[in-house]
Structures are given as C-alpha cells and as structure tokens.
Design an enzyme around this catalytic site. Structure first.
Site, PDB file in Angstrom:
ATOM      1  N   ASP A   1      14.722  29.436 -17.798  1.00  0.00           N
ATOM      2  CA  ASP A   1      15.568  28.303 -18.196  1.00  0.00           C
ATOM      3  C   ASP A   1      14.758  27.157 -18.807  1.00  0.00           C
ATOM      4  O   ASP A   1      15.156  26.001 -18.759  1.00  0.00           O
ATOM      5  CB  ASP A   1      16.450  27.822 -17.039  1.00  0.00           C
ATOM      6  CG  ASP A   1      15.670  27.566 -15.776  1.00  0.00           C
ATOM      7  OD1 ASP A   1      14.422  27.609 -15.846  1.00  0.00           O
ATOM      8  OD2 ASP A   1      16.284  27.325 -14.728  1.00  0.00           O
TER       9      ASP A   1
ATOM     10  N   HIS B   1      -6.081  30.491 -40.741  1.00  0.00           N
ATOM     11  CA  HIS B   1      -5.232  29.788 -39.767  1.00  0.00           C
ATOM     12  C   HIS B   1      -5.636  30.178 -38.351  1.00  0.00           C
ATOM     13  O   HIS B   1      -4.831  30.700 -37.575  1.00  0.00           O
ATOM     14  CB  HIS B   1      -3.755  30.096 -40.017  1.00  0.00           C
ATOM     15  CG  HIS B   1      -3.165  29.325 -41.158  1.00  0.00           C
ATOM     16  ND1 HIS B   1      -1.861  29.450 -41.564  1.00  0.00           N
ATOM     17  CD2 HIS B   1      -3.718  28.389 -41.983  1.00  0.00           C
ATOM     18  CE1 HIS B   1      -1.627  28.632 -42.579  1.00  0.00           C
ATOM     19  NE2 HIS B   1      -2.745  27.987 -42.856  1.00  0.00           N
TER      20      HIS B   1
ATOM     21  N   ASP C   1      -8.454  21.705 -39.119  1.00  0.00           N
ATOM     22  CA  ASP C   1      -7.285  21.498 -39.982  1.00  0.00           C
ATOM     23  C   ASP C   1      -6.159  21.072 -39.046  1.00  0.00           C
ATOM     24  O   ASP C   1      -5.501  21.903 -38.430  1.00  0.00           O
ATOM     25  CB  ASP C   1      -6.966  22.824 -40.694  1.00  0.00           C
ATOM     26  CG  ASP C   1      -5.759  22.743 -41.617  1.00  0.00           C
ATOM     27  OD1 ASP C   1      -4.981  21.783 -41.501  1.00  0.00           O
ATOM     28  OD2 ASP C   1      -5.577  23.663 -42.440  1.00  0.00           O
TER      29      ASP C   1
ATOM     30  N   ASP D   1      -1.419  16.623 -43.413  1.00  0.00           N
ATOM     31  CA  ASP D   1      -2.097  17.926 -43.365  1.00  0.00           C
ATOM     32  C   ASP D   1      -3.535  17.681 -43.837  1.00  0.00           C
ATOM     33  O   ASP D   1      -3.774  17.587 -45.038  1.00  0.00           O
ATOM     34  CB  ASP D   1      -1.361  18.911 -44.282  1.00  0.00           C
ATOM     35  CG  ASP D   1      -1.915  20.326 -44.171  1.00  0.00           C
ATOM     36  OD1 ASP D   1      -2.800  20.550 -43.330  1.00  0.00           O
ATOM     37  OD2 ASP D   1      -1.453  21.197 -44.938  1.00  0.00           O
TER      38      ASP D   1
ATOM     39  N   HIS E   1      -6.841  31.484 -51.035  1.00  0.00           N
ATOM     40  CA  HIS E   1      -5.535  30.816 -50.931  1.00  0.00           C
ATOM     41  C   HIS E   1      -5.366  29.814 -52.066  1.00  0.00           C
ATOM     42  O   HIS E   1      -6.322  29.494 -52.770  1.00  0.00           O
ATOM     43  CB  HIS E   1      -5.405  30.108 -49.570  1.00  0.00           C
ATOM     44  CG  HIS E   1      -6.477  29.082 -49.289  1.00  0.00           C
ATOM     45  ND1 HIS E   1      -6.454  27.814 -49.834  1.00  0.00           N
ATOM     46  CD2 HIS E   1      -7.599  29.150 -48.518  1.00  0.00           C
ATOM     47  CE1 HIS E   1      -7.517  27.148 -49.406  1.00  0.00           C
ATOM     48  NE2 HIS E   1      -8.236  27.931 -48.611  1.00  0.00           N
TER      49      HIS E   1
ATOM     50  N   HIS F   1      -0.086  22.619 -51.730  1.00  0.00           N
ATOM     51  CA  HIS F   1       1.331  22.814 -51.411  1.00  0.00           C
ATOM     52  C   HIS F   1       1.927  21.427 -51.261  1.00  0.00           C
ATOM     53  O   HIS F   1       1.212  20.457 -50.988  1.00  0.00           O
ATOM     54  CB  HIS F   1       1.522  23.670 -50.153  1.00  0.00           C
ATOM     55  CG  HIS F   1       0.811  23.155 -48.936  1.00  0.00           C
ATOM     56  ND1 HIS F   1       1.289  22.134 -48.160  1.00  0.00           N
ATOM     57  CD2 HIS F   1      -0.381  23.521 -48.365  1.00  0.00           C
ATOM     58  CE1 HIS F   1       0.442  21.910 -47.151  1.00  0.00           C
ATOM     59  NE2 HIS F   1      -0.596  22.724 -47.262  1.00  0.00           N
TER      60      HIS F   1
ATOM     61  N   HIS G   1       4.498  22.883 -45.275  1.00  0.00           N
ATOM     62  CA  HIS G   1       4.589  23.517 -46.600  1.00  0.00           C
ATOM     63  C   HIS G   1       5.975  23.149 -47.102  1.00  0.00           C
ATOM     64  O   HIS G   1       6.961  23.820 -46.818  1.00  0.00           O
ATOM     65  CB  HIS G   1       4.409  25.030 -46.505  1.00  0.00           C
ATOM     66  CG  HIS G   1       3.000  25.415 -46.113  1.00  0.00           C
ATOM     67  ND1 HIS G   1       2.578  26.711 -45.998  1.00  0.00           N
ATOM     68  CD2 HIS G   1       1.913  24.657 -45.820  1.00  0.00           C
ATOM     69  CE1 HIS G   1       1.299  26.729 -45.635  1.00  0.00           C
ATOM     70  NE2 HIS G   1       0.873  25.505 -45.524  1.00  0.00           N
TER      71      HIS G   1
ATOM     72  N   GLU H   1      -6.686  21.253 -51.304  1.00  0.00           N
ATOM     73  CA  GLU H   1      -7.449  21.835 -50.206  1.00  0.00           C
ATOM     74  C   GLU H   1      -8.191  23.113 -50.585  1.00  0.00           C
ATOM     75  O   GLU H   1      -7.893  24.195 -50.081  1.00  0.00           O
ATOM     76  CB  GLU H   1      -6.532  22.115 -49.017  1.00  0.00           C
ATOM     77  CG  GLU H   1      -5.247  22.871 -49.336  1.00  0.00           C
ATOM     78  CD  GLU H   1      -4.490  23.281 -48.075  1.00  0.00           C
ATOM     79  OE1 GLU H   1      -5.130  23.801 -47.141  1.00  0.00           O
ATOM     80  OE2 GLU H   1      -3.270  23.094 -48.029  1.00  0.00           O
TER      81      GLU H   1
ATOM     82  N   TYR I   1     -14.964  30.645 -47.819  1.00  0.00           N
ATOM     83  CA  TYR I   1     -15.083  31.285 -46.500  1.00  0.00           C
ATOM     84  C   TYR I   1     -15.947  32.536 -46.660  1.00  0.00           C
ATOM     85  O   TYR I   1     -15.592  33.433 -47.428  1.00  0.00           O
ATOM     86  CB  TYR I   1     -13.694  31.656 -45.968  1.00  0.00           C
ATOM     87  CG  TYR I   1     -12.686  30.535 -46.162  1.00  0.00           C
ATOM     88  CD1 TYR I   1     -12.529  29.535 -45.213  1.00  0.00           C
ATOM     89  CD2 TYR I   1     -11.920  30.460 -47.339  1.00  0.00           C
ATOM     90  CE1 TYR I   1     -11.634  28.484 -45.410  1.00  0.00           C
ATOM     91  CE2 TYR I   1     -11.033  29.422 -47.546  1.00  0.00           C
ATOM     92  CZ  TYR I   1     -10.894  28.435 -46.584  1.00  0.00           C
ATOM     93  OH  TYR I   1     -10.006  27.401 -46.797  1.00  0.00           O
TER      94      TYR I   1
ATOM     95  N   ARG J   1     -13.374  24.074 -45.657  1.00  0.00           N
ATOM     96  CA  ARG J   1     -12.177  23.632 -46.376  1.00  0.00           C
ATOM     97  C   ARG J   1     -12.146  22.115 -46.277  1.00  0.00           C
ATOM     98  O   ARG J   1     -12.490  21.558 -45.232  1.00  0.00           O
ATOM     99  CB  ARG J   1     -10.912  24.247 -45.762  1.00  0.00           C
ATOM    100  CG  ARG J   1      -9.618  23.815 -46.445  1.00  0.00           C
ATOM    101  CD  ARG J   1      -8.417  24.742 -46.153  1.00  0.00           C
ATOM    102  NE  ARG J   1      -7.974  24.765 -44.779  1.00  0.00           N
ATOM    103  CZ  ARG J   1      -8.102  25.797 -43.950  1.00  0.00           C
ATOM    104  NH1 ARG J   1      -8.698  26.915 -44.361  1.00  0.00           N
ATOM    105  NH2 ARG J   1      -7.659  25.729 -42.714  1.00  0.00           N
TER     106      ARG J   1
ATOM    107  N   GLU K   1      -9.414  19.049 -47.116  1.00  0.00           N
ATOM    108  CA  GLU K   1      -8.001  18.902 -47.487  1.00  0.00           C
ATOM    109  C   GLU K   1      -7.562  17.452 -47.366  1.00  0.00           C
ATOM    110  O   GLU K   1      -7.735  16.820 -46.326  1.00  0.00           O
ATOM    111  CB  GLU K   1      -7.146  19.765 -46.550  1.00  0.00           C
ATOM    112  CG  GLU K   1      -5.648  19.598 -46.766  1.00  0.00           C
ATOM    113  CD  GLU K   1      -4.835  20.580 -45.933  1.00  0.00           C
ATOM    114  OE1 GLU K   1      -5.271  20.926 -44.827  1.00  0.00           O
ATOM    115  OE2 GLU K   1      -3.764  20.989 -46.407  1.00  0.00           O
TER     116      GLU K   1
HETATM  117  N1  GLY Z   1      -2.609  23.232 -42.687  1.00  0.00           N
HETATM  118  C1  GLY Z   1      -2.190  24.545 -42.784  1.00  0.00           C
HETATM  119  C2  GLY Z   1      -1.827  24.997 -44.144  1.00  0.00           C
HETATM  120  O1  GLY Z   1      -1.784  24.238 -45.070  1.00  0.00           O
HETATM  121  O2  GLY Z   1      -1.509  26.148 -44.326  1.00  0.00           O
HETATM  122 MN    MN Z   2      -2.453  22.563 -46.067  1.00  0.00          MN
END
Ligand code: GLY
Ligand code: MN
Length: 468
Positions: A66, A279, A296, A307, A379, A383, A390, A409, A413, A430, A432
C-alpha cells in the site's frame, strides 16, 4: 582577537543566511493561473475546427503493497492547469459547448474531497478548491463525467497526447476514477468513429512547450542555479575514499535545501570506467586517487528541471590524458554553444560539436575515422529541456528560436578494452550546460558552475560545507 571573533561569528551566521530564502509559509513562486490560462488559449488557437483536446492527469502508481510512488503529474496536464492531483480530466474545445449546464471551451473534472483519504495524504482541493486556486471556469467532480456528459457528435476529431492503436489501454486496467473516465472517452471515440489526431496534438504541444515563457524561464533559472550549487560543492568536497553515492548525497542535499521537490531525473554519478556508461545510476563505487567522476545531476523545481553535467578529478587534479580529453570535449561544447543562435538549425549544434570531437579523436590516434569516432561520442549533443528533462521542441534542421531552451552536452567515453592506447582507457567525460536562446544569441543558465580545467582545479582547493 576581536577580528577573529567577528570572523567566527560571521562563519556561524553564514549557513543561517544561506537557508533563509523562503519568506512565506509555503513557496509562492508557482506558475500563475494566468500562465496556465494563456497556454490553454494558445493551444485552442492552434486546434482544428470542431476538435476536442483530451488531457488526463497521471495515474497514481503503486510501488509495493500500500505504498505508492511519489506522485508526478503529467507534464501536459500540469502545463495547462497547474493542478498536481490525480484522477482529473481536462477537455479543451475549439468551439464553445454546453456541458452540465455550463457553456464554454474549458472543462475540468477533478477528484472529490474525501475525509478518509485526506487524513492520510493531505488536502484534496475538490471542485471549489480547484476553481478558486486555478481560476478555471467550469470545474466538476469526476463522478459527473459519464457517457452522456457531452454530445460527442459535435466534434470531428480528438486531440490527445498519446499515440498508438489503443491510446487509453494503459488506463483501462485499473479501477480508479481516471481509468473510468478514460474508458468512457475510449468507448465514445469507438462508438462515434472519431479520428484521433495524435500527430496534430504533438505538433501543437511541440511548438508551445518548445518556446519557454518568462514565467517558465524564471523557474528554470532557479532549477539551474541550485543544480550548479550542488555541482560546485561536489567539486569542493570530493576526495579519494568517497563513494559515488556520497557525492550524490552532497549534490542532492543542495537541491533539497533550496526547495527542489526532487531531482529532475535519476542522478548519474559514474567514476572511472562507470563514467563511460551514459546513464549510470548505480552510484555504488568507492572512488580512488586518479579517477574522474562524471556527475550528471540536476534539480527539478515546481515542475521544471535543469540538466547539468560536470566531470571532475577525484583528487582535484586532472592527469595529462584526462586533461587532453576534457579540453577536447570543452572545445566541442564551446563550438556547440556558439552555434546556439536564433535562425541557426537545431542540428547545427550537434554538427559543430561533433566536428571538433571527430577531428580531435582522429588527431590523437584514438579513432581512425569519423565512423570510429562516433563510437566514442555515441549520443546527440542536445535536447530541449523544461517540464521534461528531454522536453518537447523543434529538432532536426528546424531553426532555433528565441525562448528555446536546450542542453549542449558533448562527451567522449573510452571504456577499458577500447581499440586505442591503454592510456586513454576509463576516461569518460561529458560537459553539459543549459542554454537559453535569446534574441541575439544565447545565455548559459548553468554558467555558475565552472567548466575549464583551471577553474575546476581552483574550486577543488576550496572547502565544502561538508568539510569539518
Ligand atoms: N541528463 C540525462 C540525459 O540528458 O539524458
Ligand atoms: Mn541531458
């Protein structure tokens, strides 16, 4: 001596000062009812004739037994109403209709007050409360919504944010009032054979939510500021022997201290080879001398999230190899940010950053060609950012516009076992930042956390509030 005493007094006062931000009993910097009304009007202006927009609140989700997950409102529903309660349905009509004796274009059905539930989880606004707080004209309780509530034949199409064959099926499984209402809408759509204009809905929402209004920007600035405060304290506090989750704890302390409801997404704290997992949210490793930490993490504030990613040396100083890769990512990020101007294509930001990284990785002998370089930067560079981390917004070759808010960003890697000299292995970087497109260019809302090697190494020498 006196000076020393004064200094100590000042030190004692400093933390108290940094806490004293909220001066009213509860936060009062939420989006205004006028903001939400303006967004509904803007949506209605773009609706096709004789259509109805159907927006459901999010469902309550069971965590176990619950205990529920902390409630998170549907972002579209929040955008149009501000209401953070479940079991609600918003109907927006292009042309006025009459529902339950009221004529208008906006109708909301909300949950009933319930003393037993309110005893456990706090006040439910009810129809009166929603009317007073959010200034929506036609508010009814959800038990009033039946198959006969309005004449479905008066609409030609249904605008809803879902796609797929059976858009409401995800609701239909549960016995709550929301599912009951979704079931009714679904049956009416089938019975009257009305088309679902999911694509049109998405186009309208993308164009609205993709351009941030001043009230939204004010909240995004706050979210970005507290996120930077967290990053800066991690830069100061981090040392070998600390765990990834302890770095996360320092970060998230600053979010909560500043009134953030929760992180905008699960915090990513990857050290050494974990920095190469894009991630990584396990956050369990003990960090060692010579490691990098990629963090991040960002705060969500009144529905809006920042972000921000910083990559920092655990011992306060980058190794020569880490510095080379870091500065390559930084140069790529600077190129990406420079491409953030109204009129430039959205995908020009990625192109600008990727050009720098491709050239750099090939020059360093890490990649033989652009295709191989892509493995190390797998990547996109940007975004949109806002209600969702996102967020909705125009992408591809479409032009950037004033009021758009996007991340820049880039990253590199290099996991262990990569086809390059071992000296690069376990470096994951990274960087960002959160960039608002302005009339003449852009403004970096996360600029209060340092990005250069020199600035980071300098900040690493400062004391964290967690240092004794
Ligand atoms: N901060 C996670 C991403 O932009 O995917
Ligand atoms: Mn991001």
């Amino acid at each position: 001596m006196l000076r020393n005493k004064c200094f100590r007094l000042l030190l004692l006062l400093l933390p108290a000062f940094s806490w004293a931000q909220q001066t009213t009993e509860y936060p009062n910097d939420y989006l205004s009812p006028e903001f939400h009304a303006g967004r509904r009007t803007a949506f209605r202006e773009m609706m096709p004739n004789n259509s109805v927009g159907v927006f459901f609140a999010s469902q309550v989700r069971v965590r176990n037994n619950d205990v529920d997950y902390q409630y998170a409102q549907s972002k579209n529903f929040y955008y149009f109403t501000g209401l953070e309660e479940p079991n609600a349905l918003l109907l927006l009509f292009k042309q006025p209709v009459t529902i339950l004796g009221a004529t208008g274009t906006e109708f909301i059905f909300v949950q009933n007050r319930d003393p037993q539930r309110e005893l456990w989880t706090g006040k439910i606004l009810g129809a009166e409360g929603v009317k007073n707080k959010y200034k929506i004209a036609n508010v009814f309780t959800n038990d009033k919504f039946t198959a006969n509530t309005f004449d479905f034949n008066t609409v030609d199409s249904v605008l809803t944010a879902f796609r797929g064959e059976d858009i409401f099926s995800k609701y239909k499984r549960s016995p709550d009032p929301l599912s009951r209402m979704a079931g009714i809408v679904d049956s009416l759509i089938i019975l009257h054979n009305k088309p679902i204009a999911a694509r049109t809905t998405n186009v309208i929402l993308t164009s609205l939510r993709g351009i941030k209004q001043p009230e939204e920007i004010a909240l995004l600035e706050k979210a970005a500021k507290m996120s930077c405060e967290g990053h800066n304290d991690v830069i100061r506090a981090i040392k070998p022997g600390m765990t990834e989750y302890q770095a996360q704890a320092i970060m998230e302390y600053h979010f909560k201290k500043n009134g953030s409801e929760y992180p905008g997404y699960p915090s990513i704290n990857g050290s050494s080879e974990n920095a190469c997992v894009l991630h990584y949210i396990t956050n369990l490793r003990l960090m060692k001398d010579g490691d990098l930490l990629l963090s991040d993490c960002a705060a969500e504030y009144h529905g809006y999230t920042a972000d921000v990613t910083r990559t920092i040396p655990v011992n306060g100083k980058f190794t020569p190899e880490q510095k080379i890769i870091y500065e390559l990512v930084l140069e790529a990020q600077d190129s990406g940010i420079a491409a953030c101007k109204p009129g430039n294509p959205y995908n020009g930001v990625d192109a600008a950053a990727r050009r720098v990284i491709n050239r750099g990785l090939i020059k360093l002998g890490i990649a033989a060609n652009e295709q191989e370089a892509r493995q190390y930067f797998p990547h996109g560079t940007s975004h949109h950012l806002g209600l969702d981390v996102h967020d909705m917004g125009a992408t591809g070759p479409r032009p950037l516009q004033e009021g758009m808010f996007l991340t820049v960003e880039p990253g590199i890697y290099i996991p262990p076992g990569s086809k390059c000299d071992k000296k690069w292995w376990s470096i994951g970087v990274r960087i960002e930042d959160d960039i608002l497109i302005t009339k003449d260019g852009n403004r970096n809302l996360s600029a209060s956390s340092p990005r250069t090697v020199a600035e980071i190494e300098k900040m690493a020498k400062q004391k964290s509030i967690f240092d004794k």
